[in-house]
Scaffold this motif. Structure first.
Motif, short mmCIF file in Angstrom:
data_model
loop_
_atom_site.label_atom_id
_atom_site.label_comp_id
_atom_site.label_asym_id
_atom_site.label_seq_id
_atom_site.Cartn_x
_atom_site.Cartn_y
_atom_site.Cartn_z
N PHE A 234 -8.42 5.17 -2.29
CA PHE A 234 -9.07 6.07 -1.92
C PHE A 234 -10.21 6.40 -2.45
CE2 PHE A 234 -3.81 7.71 -2.77
CZ PHE A 234 -4.06 7.60 -1.57
N GLU A 235 -10.06 5.96 -3.89
CA GLU A 235 -11.67 5.42 -4.51
C GLU A 235 -12.97 5.10 -3.37
OE1 GLU A 235 -13.96 4.21 -8.10
OE2 GLU A 235 -12.43 4.23 -8.48
N TYR A 236 -12.93 4.10 -2.57
CA TYR A 236 -13.62 3.71 -1.43
C TYR A 236 -13.55 4.68 -0.47
CZ TYR A 236 -16.22 0.11 0.83
OH TYR A 236 -17.02 -0.34 1.69
N LEU B 58 0.62 -0.82 0.45
CA LEU B 58 -0.12 0.24 -0.59
C LEU B 58 0.69 1.87 0.08
CD1 LEU B 58 -2.86 -1.25 2.35
CD2 LEU B 58 -2.93 -1.14 0.34
N GLU B 59 1.95 1.21 -0.29
CA GLU B 59 3.42 2.07 -0.47
C GLU B 59 2.71 3.24 -1.64
OE1 GLU B 59 6.72 0.54 -0.03
OE2 GLU B 59 6.65 0.81 1.87
N LYS B 60 2.66 4.51 -1.86
CA LYS B 60 2.82 4.91 -2.97
C LYS B 60 2.88 4.59 -4.28
CE LYS B 60 3.32 9.99 -4.11
NZ LYS B 60 3.77 11.33 -4.19
N GLY B 61 2.56 4.60 -5.11
CA GLY B 61 2.69 3.82 -6.21
C GLY B 61 1.90 2.33 -6.52
N ALA C 7 -3.13 5.59 9.59
CA ALA C 7 -4.06 5.84 11.22
C ALA C 7 -5.47 5.79 10.83
CB ALA C 7 -3.18 6.52 11.72
N LYS C 8 -5.29 7.32 9.95
CA LYS C 8 -6.95 7.00 9.68
C LYS C 8 -7.68 6.08 8.97
CE LYS C 8 -10.57 10.02 9.01
NZ LYS C 8 -11.62 10.06 10.32
N LEU C 9 -6.53 5.34 8.38
CA LEU C 9 -7.83 4.38 8.10
C LEU C 9 -8.00 3.01 9.00
CD1 LEU C 9 -8.28 2.03 5.38
CD2 LEU C 9 -6.10 1.57 4.82
N ARG C 10 -7.13 3.11 9.80
CA ARG C 10 -6.93 1.54 10.53
C ARG C 10 -8.43 2.49 11.38
NH1 ARG C 10 -2.36 0.46 15.22
NH2 ARG C 10 -1.70 -0.69 13.38
N GLU D 182 -11.37 10.92 -0.17
CA GLU D 182 -9.82 11.31 0.12
C GLU D 182 -9.43 11.78 1.48
OE1 GLU D 182 -7.64 12.84 -2.75
OE2 GLU D 182 -8.57 11.50 -3.42
N GLY D 183 -10.19 11.52 2.89
CA GLY D 183 -9.79 11.37 3.68
C GLY D 183 -8.52 10.42 4.22
N ILE D 184 -8.85 10.00 3.94
CA ILE D 184 -7.50 8.57 4.10
C ILE D 184 -6.14 8.64 2.98
CG2 ILE D 184 -8.83 7.07 4.57
CD1 ILE D 184 -7.55 5.41 2.10
N LYS D 185 -6.04 10.15 2.55
CA LYS D 185 -4.50 9.85 1.22
C LYS D 185 -4.54 11.99 2.21
CE LYS D 185 -3.84 11.26 -3.59
NZ LYS D 185 -4.82 11.59 -4.88
N LEU D 186 -2.87 11.19 2.12
CA LEU D 186 -1.93 12.54 3.09
C LEU D 186 -1.49 13.05 2.23
CD1 LEU D 186 0.74 10.13 5.03
CD2 LEU D 186 -1.41 12.13 6.03
N SER D 187 -1.24 14.40 2.05
CA SER D 187 -1.12 15.87 1.39
C SER D 187 0.14 15.53 -0.17
CB SER D 187 -0.20 16.80 1.97
OG SER D 187 0.87 16.67 3.03
N ASP D 188 0.87 14.47 0.82
CA ASP D 188 2.17 13.68 -0.14
C ASP D 188 1.58 12.74 -1.33
OD1 ASP D 188 2.30 11.75 1.47
OD2 ASP D 188 4.34 11.61 1.80
#
Length: 209
Positions: free
Chosen positions: A59-61, A48-51, A76-79, A64-70
């Motif tokens: 993110f679609e499911y 689940l790393e970037k890329g 933590a939010k997903l958990r 965007e609340g589980i997506k960091l700015s980078d």
């Protein structure tokens, strides 16, 4: 059904325990002794790393609340989301577990003597237990699990209790174990127990070669 190539006879030792039991500390001591560690938690993080092709689905499911700015995953939010909603947890597992199992099998196929540690919090309750020759449980009372996890991850007591409630019970783990480490003491005590079992596993490995 998970299956490892049987041409390699190097034993696979399954290592598991409840959240906060000290699985990582134990596996680190085995690693210091020169033993290969295949950690399902580490593989799941890598998946689940970037890329990762899985991230856009998440993110679609989940939004965007589980997506960091980078662009990284806010773990933590997903958990928090999945352990408060069983349906969301099931959706996530159906997508992540097959990828984790594939990467785990690839790593196990490349293992070498004398033996390999397969560390996973879901070892007993999942098909991963089919892969191991022996099961080691890191055991602590539930009160210590709760205390350590809250201190380590800065999670609320309520969230940790929900996570523990969705894992199999302490009694079930102990009933399934071939070997048990009592991790209520300090790190030196844990290390001594690991070193003792290391010698035992080396002897078992010699008998299989």
């Amino acid at each position: 059904m998970l299956k490892v190539n049987t041409t390699c006879r190097s034993p696979i030792i399954g290592l598991t325990g409840g959240i906060g039991s000290g699985k990582t500390a134990a596996s680190n001591f085995f690693s210091e002794l020169g033993i290969q560690i295949i950690d399902a938690d580490v593989i799941a993080r890598q998946a689940l790393e970037k890329g990762s092709p899985l991230l856009p689905e998440l993110f679609e499911y989940f939004g965007e609340g589980i997506k960091l700015s980078d662009g990284q995953l806010n773990r933590a939010k997903l958990r928090e989301l999945i352990f408060n909603d069983p349906a969301q947890k099931e959706w996530l597992e159906q997508r992540v577990h097959p990828r984790v199992n594939t990467l785990m099998l690839e790593a196990l196929q490349q293992r070498s003597a004398p033996y390999t540690i397969l560390s996973s919090p879901l070892l007993i309750e999942s098909s991963q237990n089919q892969l191991v020759d022996r099961l080691l449980v890191i055991d602590v009372p539930e009160s210590i699990q709760l205390q350590r996890t809250c201190q380590r991850d800065d999670n609320s007591i309520e969230l940790v209790q929900k996570i523990m409630a969705q894992q199999i019970s302490r009694d079930q783990r102990l009933a399934a174990a071939d070997d048990i480490i009592n991790n209520t003491g300090d790190l030196n005590t844990l290390q001594k127990q690991v070193e003792c079992l290391h010698q035992h596993y080396l002897e078992l490995a010699r008998k299989t070669l």
